[in-house]
Structure formats: structure tokens, C-alpha cells
Design an enzyme around this catalytic site. Structure first.
Site, mmCIF file in Angstrom:
data_model
loop_
_atom_site.group_PDB
_atom_site.id
_atom_site.type_symbol
_atom_site.label_atom_id
_atom_site.label_comp_id
_atom_site.label_asym_id
_atom_site.label_seq_id
_atom_site.Cartn_x
_atom_site.Cartn_y
_atom_site.Cartn_z
ATOM 1 C CD GLU A 42 -2.159 1.243 3.034
ATOM 2 O OE1 GLU A 42 -2.266 0.160 3.655
ATOM 3 O OE2 GLU A 42 -2.490 2.336 3.525
ATOM 4 N NE ARG A 46 -0.272 8.572 5.640
ATOM 5 C CZ ARG A 46 -0.059 7.751 6.656
ATOM 6 N NH1 ARG A 46 0.998 7.892 7.411
ATOM 7 N NH2 ARG A 46 -0.914 6.792 6.930
ATOM 8 C CE LYS A 130 -5.126 1.811 8.052
ATOM 9 N NZ LYS A 130 -4.223 2.496 7.124
HETATM 10 C C1 3PG Z 1 -1.128 3.759 8.340
HETATM 11 O O1 3PG Z 1 -1.256 4.754 7.670
HETATM 12 O O2 3PG Z 1 -1.727 2.731 8.049
HETATM 13 C C2 3PG Z 1 -0.310 3.853 9.570
HETATM 14 O O3 3PG Z 1 0.316 5.080 9.654
HETATM 15 C C3 3PG Z 1 0.706 2.770 9.699
HETATM 16 O O4 3PG Z 1 1.003 2.712 11.037
HETATM 17 P P1 3PG Z 1 2.423 2.226 11.556
HETATM 18 O O5 3PG Z 1 3.426 3.203 11.005
HETATM 19 O O6 3PG Z 1 2.327 2.271 13.045
HETATM 20 O O7 3PG Z 1 2.689 0.839 11.032
#
Ligand code: 3PG
Length: 213
Positions: A42, A46, A130
Site C-alpha cells: 500500500e 502522503r 482496516k
Molecule cells: C497507516 O497509515 O496505516 C499507519 O500510519 C501505519 O502505522 P504504523 O506506522 O504504526 O505501522
């Protein structure tokens, strides 16, 4: 066979959440993950190069499935689809996004963190979600409690997941896949440390495989 959001999450035990800051690094990252045993990722929307990263992976690494994450509005959704993403993940769920998803020809996995979110999703036909942000929203105990009234729903917990709690989440019946950024840390990307990303991926895959024995 058409891939649904449900079957998408069953295709990988870990959904790598990848923030790309240099488009040149998109293809090597996809290769590194696949070499480690995970053929899906994914790309979070951003950074200014997110769309270019999706385009490049789609064009140059056809055996890796690339999705768009952090899709927070319809403009981002349309841009990600135009760039060639093969699935969509959102951090939350609004009616606008749920309606926009109805015409999509690819799976979308909306983010949820409470029962109302799940109920809204179910109204629009979603059954795969999710769970975000997983650890800050109460972690395993919160997910167990949330999932109990919704036996038709499956979840991809994301946010605060890593080698320390991966197994605990994957042991839940309602979880077949967890998401996280720990496989592709920005520090490793900056050093072009592709073999280390492969190693982190292999470690995660080995952990999951040992769980299945
Ligand atoms: C996301 O956007 O899914 C999260 O920021 C991922 O979270 P993590 O960096 O704690 O794995």
C-alpha cells in the site's frame, strides 16, 4: 475471479504500508518486498511522489499488487485510480467515500475504529475493514470486543503493529492480515538498504509461517 476486499486481505498476512519520498525508490522497494515473500503493498498518499510511485510499480513490477492508502477524499481516490492502483485503503469511512466506492472496479478497505463505523460500512456492503489506529484504539482487547457483534466482518489492524505483536493480532479469528510500516522504514529507504527490507519481510513471513504450523 474478481478480487474482493475480503479476499484481498487473505492474499497476504502483512500489508506493507509504504511512504515513498523519492519515486526512484518505488520499484526497488516493491522488488525487495516480493523477494522477501510479500507481493503486495500500500503506497500512502502522503507525499508528492505517491502517485508516481504507484504508476512506476504498476508499469515495472506487474507481479506485485499495488494499492493506494491514506485515501481521504474523492479527489485522492480518483487520482489514485488514474495512476493505476489496484486497491484502495482509507483511514476512516464517510458516506461520501462509501458512495464513491460503489462504482469502483477494485476492492476498497475502509478504516474503522468504532461500532458505528463498522455499521456504516456494512450498510454499504463492506465486510473487510482496516482497524485503525489499532494500538491507540485499544489494541487486541478493543478489536475483540468490537468484532464480537459483527461475525461477518474481518479486520486488518494497522497502526502500532510490528514483530512484537504481529502474532497476537494474527491469532484472532477476525484477522487474516495486519498492516504496518515496519517493513519499509524511511531510514532504510534513504540508505537504499533493499536487502534489509527483504530481510525484515522474510522475518515477518517466517513468523507467520511458524504460526500456521
Ligand atoms: C497507516 O497509515 O496505516 C499507519 O500510519 C501505519 O502505522 P504504523 O506506522 O504504526 O505501522
Amino acid at each position: 475471479m474478481q478480487v474482493t476486499s475480503h479476499s484481498l486481505l487473505e492474499m497476504t498476512p502483512v500489508m506493507p504500508v509504504v511512504q515513498i519520498t523519492d519515486a526512484e525508490q518505488a520499484v526497488p522497494i516493491a522488488h525487495a518486498l516480493r523477494k522477501g515473500g510479500i507481493a503486495m503493498l500500500e503506497i500512502v498518499m502522503r507525499t508528492p511522489v505517491s502517485l508516481e510511485a504507484i504508476r512506476r510499480i504498476r508499469a515495472e513490477v506487474p507481479d506485485v499488487i499495488v494499492g493506494a492508502g491514506t485515501v481521504t477524499d474523492v479527489a485522492k481516490l480518483e487520482a489514485a485510480v488514474d495512476a493505476g492502483c489496484e486497491f484502495v485503503i482509507t483511514p476512516g469511512l464517510t458516506r461520501t467515500m462509501a458512495e464513491a466506492s460503489q462504482g469502483l472496479s477494485m476492492p476498497m478497505v475502509p478504516g474503522v475504529s468504532c461500532a458505528s463505523d463498522i455499521m456504516l460500512g456494512l450498510e454499504y456492503g463492506f465486510t473487510a475493514f482496516k482497524f485503525f489506529p489499532a494500538e491507540s484504539s485499544g489494541g487486541i482487547s478493543a478489536l475483540k470486543a468490537l468484532a464480537a457483534p459483527f461475525s461477518q466482518a474481518t479486520f486488518c489492524p494497522t497502526g502500532g503493529i510490528g514483530p512484537h505483536n504481529l502474532v497476537d493480532y494474527l491469532s484472532l479469528e477476525c484477522v487474516s492480515c495486519v498492516g504496518g510500516s515496519w517493513l519499509t522504514p524511511v531510514a532504510l529507504q534513504r540508505r537504499n538498504a533493499w536487502s534489509e527490507i527483504t530481510e525484515l519481510t522474510q522475518q515477518a513471513v517466517n513468523t507467520v509461517n511458524s504460526l500456521a504450523l
